[in-house]
Scaffold this motif. Structure first.
Motif, mmCIF file in Angstrom:
data_model
loop_
_atom_site.group_PDB
_atom_site.id
_atom_site.type_symbol
_atom_site.label_atom_id
_atom_site.label_comp_id
_atom_site.label_asym_id
_atom_site.label_seq_id
_atom_site.Cartn_x
_atom_site.Cartn_y
_atom_site.Cartn_z
ATOM 1 N N PHE A 99 31.378 35.730 36.824
ATOM 2 C CA PHE A 99 31.366 35.205 38.188
ATOM 3 C C PHE A 99 30.306 35.848 39.063
ATOM 4 C CE2 PHE A 99 35.541 34.218 36.603
ATOM 5 C CZ PHE A 99 35.711 32.927 37.037
ATOM 6 N N SER A 105 36.098 38.951 41.760
ATOM 7 C CA SER A 105 36.411 38.483 40.413
ATOM 8 C C SER A 105 37.208 39.496 39.590
ATOM 9 C CB SER A 105 35.137 38.091 39.671
ATOM 10 O OG SER A 105 34.260 39.185 39.612
ATOM 11 N N ASN A 107 40.710 41.850 39.593
ATOM 12 C CA ASN A 107 41.980 42.075 40.256
ATOM 13 C C ASN A 107 42.051 43.510 40.785
ATOM 14 O OD1 ASN A 107 44.627 42.387 40.994
ATOM 15 N ND2 ASN A 107 45.467 41.418 39.169
ATOM 16 N N MET B 1 36.295 62.047 38.297
ATOM 17 C CA MET B 1 36.819 62.227 39.641
ATOM 18 C C MET B 1 37.285 63.654 39.838
ATOM 19 S SD MET B 1 39.287 59.741 41.635
ATOM 20 C CE MET B 1 40.804 60.427 42.217
ATOM 21 N N TYR B 20 40.587 59.054 47.010
ATOM 22 C CA TYR B 20 41.991 58.777 46.811
ATOM 23 C C TYR B 20 42.188 57.535 45.960
ATOM 24 C CZ TYR B 20 43.127 62.045 50.541
ATOM 25 O OH TYR B 20 43.273 63.145 51.302
ATOM 26 N N TYR B 22 44.763 54.258 45.518
ATOM 27 C CA TYR B 22 45.343 53.428 46.574
ATOM 28 C C TYR B 22 46.631 54.055 47.099
ATOM 29 C CZ TYR B 22 47.338 49.397 48.885
ATOM 30 O OH TYR B 22 47.883 48.562 49.797
ATOM 31 N N GLN B 190 41.369 33.288 44.810
ATOM 32 C CA GLN B 190 40.468 34.387 44.475
ATOM 33 C C GLN B 190 39.857 34.163 43.091
ATOM 34 O OE1 GLN B 190 39.995 37.585 46.166
ATOM 35 N NE2 GLN B 190 40.803 36.509 47.932
ATOM 36 N N GLU B 191 38.664 34.727 42.927
ATOM 37 C CA GLU B 191 37.980 34.496 41.648
ATOM 38 C C GLU B 191 38.690 35.160 40.479
ATOM 39 O OE1 GLU B 191 33.816 35.385 41.951
ATOM 40 O OE2 GLU B 191 33.309 33.281 42.101
ATOM 41 N N TYR B 192 39.396 36.266 40.732
ATOM 42 C CA TYR B 192 40.029 36.900 39.577
ATOM 43 C C TYR B 192 41.155 36.056 38.998
ATOM 44 C CZ TYR B 192 43.410 38.878 42.952
ATOM 45 O OH TYR B 192 44.330 39.053 43.937
ATOM 46 N N ALA B 195 39.275 33.722 36.910
ATOM 47 C CA ALA B 195 38.865 34.450 35.713
ATOM 48 C C ALA B 195 40.013 34.499 34.717
ATOM 49 C CB ALA B 195 38.417 35.862 36.084
ATOM 50 N N ARG B 209 51.223 39.147 36.614
ATOM 51 C CA ARG B 209 50.285 40.251 36.423
ATOM 52 C C ARG B 209 49.155 40.234 37.455
ATOM 53 N NH1 ARG B 209 49.309 43.294 31.285
ATOM 54 N NH2 ARG B 209 48.272 44.304 33.000
ATOM 55 N N HIS B 210 48.882 39.065 38.016
ATOM 56 C CA HIS B 210 47.760 39.006 38.946
ATOM 57 C C HIS B 210 48.204 38.777 40.385
ATOM 58 C CE1 HIS B 210 44.656 39.183 35.879
ATOM 59 N NE2 HIS B 210 45.466 38.469 35.153
ATOM 60 N N ASN B 214 49.644 41.954 43.794
ATOM 61 C CA ASN B 214 48.875 41.918 45.029
ATOM 62 C C ASN B 214 49.727 41.573 46.251
ATOM 63 O OD1 ASN B 214 45.889 42.418 44.561
ATOM 64 N ND2 ASN B 214 46.424 41.094 42.858
ATOM 65 N N ALA B 217 52.502 45.271 48.151
ATOM 66 C CA ALA B 217 52.405 46.115 49.334
ATOM 67 C C ALA B 217 53.203 45.512 50.481
ATOM 68 C CB ALA B 217 50.941 46.269 49.729
#
Lengths: 324, 300
Positions: A99, A105, A107, B1, B20, B22, B190-192, B195, B209-210, B214, B217
């Motif tokens: 993309f 693109s 997550n 890190m 940090y 998230y 969203q593009e993901y 995808a 899972r996607h 999201n 929260a």
């Protein structure tokens, strides 16, 4: 003779605009309007055109991420146009997409390793250990350190994120990769890195690319053949050098004249197109380009120009050439 | 890190926001939110009171002191909060009533949020007629007056802790469903998500899972605030006499019991009332702070 991997015949994707009390279709956005092209195994076909010309829609419809309104998509001699999403699933292993937006693109709630591994999980390839190993190998292949697999996308830069996108697309060994403007959101210095990575991977893995872009310098560098789109139609298709050296369609000529040449001595004639690209809801009659074409003739308004082959592999749709 | 963090420490730099994860970032922002911290301390106090208290104060909350001398005793060394109209130790009843109230609050808030999330995910992701049916059903549920139906349901299902939870869940998921649906409508573009579809992921996989992670929260905030609301709800139900049944205590039925003696022994109403007030306020403060902490646009 190269073998055809994928072929598209008179592909049409119209998005209905609903309106009125009963939400009937009042009009359609003709994003892709009877487009035909093919891609040979192992080559790169570039799809160029300005914003709103339908190149992204064409790429997504090819992968059946959008259901085509009409037309045919033939993959390895098999018509996949009418396949249901479930029937498409095994085929998705062979055709992947990368993309444009490196931020949207991936997550944001998934560690990068999981993102790259997901195609393997979906298709049930390998044992858990093998998958982990494959992810590590693939991350190294695209130039990411495999220790980063536990990190989240926001911890990476734009270029690194595009590498993650490449890794996700390639981990199931696809044959066809649609590159949907993979570099237009990146800095120029990073662009060349990604381009080189893509070229290297193409050679090593014998990949076939559909490269969607508007940066003509990159297109010239990347492609074997180029197709120029304008308002949902392909106006010209040719081999890379042929197109750049002998553009025949007035739109292609205008497009090419806009490419900057890194030499201040060279004086060139710039063709500056007037106005904006017309609305794809209500495209001009006849030739879609006639409203902005410097050579527009009366016939352009009445008839749609046919696609004619002017030289082997070089096809143009323009009345200027039909007349001769 | 880690190398970077060690290096930064050596130089005596403060951690920047990029160091940090998230969760770490949200936690860090939360600690700087004064109201949320006030809420956290209130909740810690309540939780200690309810769970550690009974380990120290080992009186049976349902045991009655025989004889008239045991009733309505004022605060004393033997009974720090006095005794009630049956001669039971109020402090012990506060502990156990709090446990029940908190349990009902938690269990019903989590269950109703999950139920709402499922409805919202399905409606938002599939769209079309599935969306229409589910959302019109949600609207219908929202327009049912709860309490009259509750009284009817109590006579069908009986009265008790599980019945209360069931009732709160059945009438509590709608707001979360709307919330999640709205989020999913924007997330699925969203593009993901595209995808994931390009990979060949199933609708279930995309949803859980996607999309679901999201929305998490926002759902956590909604659950936190929901707990407070549900404790009030439990108290109201118990106050009407359709909740937790005697001899078992909940803050709600302690209030109900105490209303007859409000002039003689106001403390019987003050203690559970104060406990409910503090808990709900704590959850509301904490939830508000959490909402601010997960909003990346707010500087904290």
């Amino acid at each position: 003779m190269a073998t055809r991997l994928v072929e598209v015949q008179k592909l049409k994707k119209w998005f209905p605009i609903k309106g009125g009390v009963f939400s009937t279709t009042v009009a359609s956005v003709k994003a892709v309007d009877e487009v035909s092209f093919f891609i040979n195994q192992g080559e790169t076909l570039s799809l160029v055109g300005e914003s709103g010309s339908g190149k992204t829609t064409a790429g997504r419809t090819l992968l059946k991420l959008l259901q085509p309104t009409s037309g045919k998509i033939i993959y390895k001699g098999k018509d996949i146009t009418k396949l249901t999403p479930n029937q498409m699933r095994p085929l998705r292993r062979n055709m992947q997409i990368m993309f444009q937006d490196p931020y949207g693109s991936l997550n944001p709630r998934m560690p990068v390793g999981d993102i790259i591994q997901e195609p393997l999980d979906v298709h049930g390839i390998g044992t858990r250990k093998e998958r982990k190993q494959a992810v590590a190998t693939m991350m190294e292949t695209v130039g990411l350190r495999s220790e980063y697999e536990k990190r989240y996308p926001h911890e990476f830069s734009g270029g690194q994120r595009q590498r993650i996108g490449v890794a996700r697309a390639l981990i199931i060994n696809p044959e066809l990769l649609v590159l949907d403007e993979p570099i237009s959101a990146l800095d120029v210095s990073i662009q060349s890195q990604i381009i080189n990575l893509l070229q290297e991977l193409q050679q090593r893995l014998n990949l076939t690319y559909l490269f969607i872009a508007h940066d003509l310098a990159v297109v010239r560098h990347m492609s074997d053949r180029v197709a120029v789109m304008y308002l949902g139609k392909i106006v010209e298709t040719a081999e890379n050098d042929e197109l750049f050296d002998h553009p025949l369609h007035p739109y292609t000529q205008a497009l090419l004249s806009a490419v900057p040449v890194p030499d201040p001595e060279v004086k060139r004639e710039r063709i500056i197109l007037q106005g904006d690209i017309p609305s794809p809801v209500n495209p001009p009659s006849g030739c879609h380009f006639r409203t902005r074409c410097p050579y527009a003739m009366p016939i352009c308004k009445e008839q749609e120009p046919l696609v004619i082959e002017v030289a082997p592999g070089h096809t143009v749709a323009c009345h200027l050439l039909t007349k001769k | 890190m880690t190398e970077k963090a060690i290096e930064a420490k050596k130089k005596g730099q403060k951690k920047s926001s990029e160091d940090y994860t998230y969760v770490g970032m949200v936690f860090h922002r939360l600690t700087r939110h004064k109201l949320a911290m006030a809420g956290v301390f209130m909740l810690i106090f309540i939780v200690l009171f309810v769970f550690v208290g009974p380990l120290i104060w080992r009186l049976d909350p349902n045991a009655q002191i025989e004889g008239l001398n045991g009733l309505f005793n004022p605060a004393s060394r033997a009974h720090p909060m006095g005794t009630d109209d049956y001669g039971r130790d109020v402090l012990a009843r506060m502990f156990f009533g709090g446990r029940i109230s908190l349990f009902i609050g938690f269990a019903s808030a989590i269950t109703s949020t999950l139920l709402g999330a499922v409805v919202g995910l399905v409606a938002g992701y599939y769209g079309g007629w599935a969306d229409n049916i589910l959302m019109r059903f949600t609207d219908a549920m929202l327009s049912i007056p709860t309490f009259p139906l509750l009284i009817a349901l109590a006579s069908v299902f009986g009265k008790g802790v599980w019945q209360i939870i069931l009732v709160i869940v059945v009438f509590g998921w709608m707001v979360d469903a709307r919330l999640v649906r709205g989020l999913v409508l924007s997330l699925k573009e969203q593009e993901y998500v595209e995808a994931a579809r390009a990979i060949g992921a199933s609708a279930n996989r995309i949803m859980w899972r996607h999309l679901f992670p999201n929305t998490l929260a926002v759902l956590i905030v909604s659950t936190t605030i929901g707990i407070g609301g549900n404790i009030i709800y439990e108290a109201s139900i118990s106050f009407l006499g359709f909740g937790v049944q005697a001899p078992f205590a909940s803050w709600g039925n302690m209030l109900q019991n105490a209303q007859q003696f409000i002039w003689n022994s106001p403390r019987l109403i003050i203690y559970p009332g104060l406990a409910i007030f503090m808990t709900v306020l704590g959850f509301n403060f904490f939830g508000d702070g959490l909402r601010d902490a997960i909003d990346p646009k707010l500087k904290l």
